[in-house]
Design an enzyme around this catalytic site. Structure first.
Site, PDB file in Angstrom:
ATOM      1  N   ASN A   9       0.803  -1.557   0.120  1.00 45.49           N
ATOM      2  CA  ASN A   9      -0.178  -0.024  -0.342  1.00 45.49           C
ATOM      3  C   ASN A   9       0.557   1.443  -0.138  1.00 45.49           C
ATOM      4  O   ASN A   9       1.749   2.021   0.944  1.00 45.49           O
ATOM      5  CB  ASN A   9      -0.919   0.252   1.339  1.00 45.49           C
ATOM      6  CG  ASN A   9      -1.444   1.148   1.617  1.00 45.49           C
ATOM      7  OD1 ASN A   9      -1.374   2.531   0.431  1.00 45.49           O
ATOM      8  ND2 ASN A   9      -2.325   1.363   2.289  1.00 45.49           N
ATOM      9  N   TRP A  10       0.696   1.597  -0.974  1.00 45.00           N
ATOM     10  CA  TRP A  10       1.976   3.141  -1.509  1.00 45.00           C
ATOM     11  C   TRP A  10       1.793   4.067  -0.614  1.00 45.00           C
ATOM     12  O   TRP A  10       1.935   5.569  -0.268  1.00 45.00           O
ATOM     13  CB  TRP A  10       1.828   3.337  -2.723  1.00 45.00           C
ATOM     14  CG  TRP A  10       2.970   1.958  -3.429  1.00 45.00           C
ATOM     15  CD1 TRP A  10       2.765   1.077  -3.046  1.00 45.00           C
ATOM     16  CD2 TRP A  10       3.596   2.256  -4.751  1.00 45.00           C
ATOM     17  NE1 TRP A  10       3.918   0.323  -3.997  1.00 45.00           N
ATOM     18  CE2 TRP A  10       4.135   1.534  -5.080  1.00 45.00           C
ATOM     19  CE3 TRP A  10       3.327   3.473  -5.722  1.00 45.00           C
ATOM     20  CZ2 TRP A  10       4.739   0.752  -6.140  1.00 45.00           C
ATOM     21  CZ3 TRP A  10       3.813   3.169  -7.181  1.00 45.00           C
ATOM     22  CH2 TRP A  10       4.710   1.918  -7.354  1.00 45.00           C
ATOM     23  N   LYS A  11       0.172   4.277  -0.284  1.00 39.23           N
ATOM     24  CA  LYS A  11      -0.347   5.214   0.101  1.00 39.23           C
ATOM     25  C   LYS A  11      -0.221   6.382  -0.531  1.00 39.23           C
ATOM     26  O   LYS A  11       0.329   6.258  -1.711  1.00 39.23           O
ATOM     27  CB  LYS A  11      -0.242   5.910   1.339  1.00 39.23           C
ATOM     28  CG  LYS A  11       0.220   5.021   2.509  1.00 39.23           C
ATOM     29  CD  LYS A  11       0.190   4.690   4.140  1.00 39.23           C
ATOM     30  CE  LYS A  11      -0.019   3.492   4.451  1.00 39.23           C
ATOM     31  NZ  LYS A  11      -0.022   3.713   6.100  1.00 39.23           N
ATOM     32  N   HIS A  96      -9.488   0.803   4.545  1.00 40.32           N
ATOM     33  CA  HIS A  96      -8.204   1.025   5.568  1.00 40.32           C
ATOM     34  C   HIS A  96      -8.939   2.340   6.773  1.00 40.32           C
ATOM     35  O   HIS A  96      -9.673   2.827   6.291  1.00 40.32           O
ATOM     36  CB  HIS A  96      -6.897   1.611   4.312  1.00 40.32           C
ATOM     37  CG  HIS A  96      -5.916   1.572   4.903  1.00 40.32           C
ATOM     38  ND1 HIS A  96      -4.940   2.569   5.954  1.00 40.32           N
ATOM     39  CD2 HIS A  96      -4.732   0.839   4.974  1.00 40.32           C
ATOM     40  CE1 HIS A  96      -4.049   2.256   6.545  1.00 40.32           C
ATOM     41  NE2 HIS A  96      -3.827   1.120   5.811  1.00 40.32           N
ATOM     42  N   GLU A 167      -5.291  -5.553  10.165  1.00 38.48           N
ATOM     43  CA  GLU A 167      -4.569  -4.892  10.345  1.00 38.48           C
ATOM     44  C   GLU A 167      -4.880  -3.817  11.843  1.00 38.48           C
ATOM     45  O   GLU A 167      -5.679  -3.094  12.177  1.00 38.48           O
ATOM     46  CB  GLU A 167      -4.774  -3.443   9.481  1.00 38.48           C
ATOM     47  CG  GLU A 167      -4.260  -4.311   8.581  1.00 38.48           C
ATOM     48  CD  GLU A 167      -3.523  -2.930   7.573  1.00 38.48           C
ATOM     49  OE1 GLU A 167      -2.279  -3.542   7.550  1.00 38.48           O
ATOM     50  OE2 GLU A 167      -4.368  -1.842   6.777  1.00 38.48           O
TER      51      GLU A 167
HETATM   52  C1  PEP Z   1      -0.813  -0.058   6.259  1.00 39.20           C
HETATM   53  O1  PEP Z   1      -0.829   1.201   6.152  1.00 39.20           O
HETATM   54  O2  PEP Z   1      -1.680  -0.308   5.986  1.00 39.20           O
HETATM   55  C2  PEP Z   1       0.640  -0.292   6.791  1.00 39.20           C
HETATM   56  C3  PEP Z   1       0.264  -1.527   7.410  1.00 39.20           C
HETATM   57  O3  PEP Z   1       1.286   0.692   6.328  1.00 39.20           O
HETATM   58  P1  PEP Z   1       2.959  -0.173   7.340  1.00 39.20           P
HETATM   59  O4  PEP Z   1       3.691  -1.105   7.061  1.00 39.20           O
HETATM   60  O5  PEP Z   1       3.480   1.506   7.639  1.00 39.20           O
HETATM   61  O6  PEP Z   1       2.586   0.049   9.122  1.00 39.20           O
END
Ligand code: PEP
Length: 254
Positions: A9-11, A96, A167
């Protein structure tokens, strides 16, 4: 055995199409060497079309980070499932925590999940508790409610087309991930709730991913001890060298 899914997930990164092309090219090349792992990159929507390979690439797919559930109409700035499907997007991240924090409710998440499936793509549905206590007094209940409500509008027959990403919100962007033993416990819990919502059969088949502070050093343990079917990776998915290491480490897990 499900193929392991590693979702990047590049955001809202990187800043240029040139950089995006470079990361995508390196991941696509590395994916050619994978055996039972699929790399799915989710760039910002403006970069989707230039990054989608003309021919289906081996062990490599493109996902979108967001979508709206309405078919068309006066929704300035939003993108429909039909548009994503038309340009070759295969997966869509839905629910998300960052979108939930910006206002997406469980009801909206469930409408998006349904719309994504109806358009012929696979939703990667993010769920996770915001905080945790030692005895599980609140987080199990909150998570159960969130999962139930996030699938409220989703027909039972659609269960086979869903990927669940567990998550814990407190682990996203954090220094350390949840410990793999706890990930195992939570992945069993989310499967149990999924089974109650859909069916035992679909819960046996569903891919459950873990996300939150995953990197190339902890990925293999999370997959092998946490017994998840893949990972949702934020920051580390933009560091090509580490992300490729992570893909290889997960692919080597038996
Ligand atoms: C996310 O944004 O879903 C995520 C898991 O971020 P990170 O890996 O940076 O904690």
């Amino acid at each position: 055995m499900n193929k392991k899914l590693i979702v990047g997930n590049w955001k809202m990164n990187p800043g240029t199409l040139n950089e995006a092309r470079k990361i995508a090219r390196n991941v696509r090349r590395a994916a050619l060497t994978l055996v039972h792992t699929e790399a799915i990159i989710c760039p910002p929507s403006v970069f989707l079309v230039p990054l989608i390979p003309r021919k289906k690439a081996r062990h490599f797919s493109i996902g979108a980070q967001s979508v709206y559930f309405a078919e068309s109409g006066a929704y300035t700035g939003l993108i429909s499932t039909a548009m994503l499907h038309d340009v070759g997007v295969e997966y869509v991240i839905v629910g998300h925590s960052e979108e939930r924090q910006r206002g997406d409710t469980d009801e909206m998440v469930s409408k998006k999940v349904r719309a994504v499936i109806e358009a012929g793509m696979t939703p990667i549905v993010c769920v996770g508790e915001s905080s945790r206590d030692d005895v599980g007094a609140t987080h199990f209940g909150a998570l159960r409610e969130q999962i139930r409500n996030s699938f409220e509008n989703v027909p039972k027959k659609a269960a086979g087309n869903i990927v669940l990403a567990y998550e814990p919100v407190w682990a996203i962007g954090a220094k350390d991930s949840m410990v793999p033993e706890q990930i195992y416990e939570m992945s069993l819990f989310v499967k149990k709730v999924f089974s109650d919502v859909f069916s035992q059969e679909s819960a046996v088949k569903i891919s459950v991913l873990y996300g939150g502070a995953v990197n190339s050093r902890n990925a293999a343990d999370i997959v092998s001890i946490g017994k998840v079917d893949g990972l949702l990776v934020g920051r580390e998915s933009l560091n090509t060298v580490s992300f490729v290491e992570l893909l290889k480490a997960v692919d080597a897990v038996k």
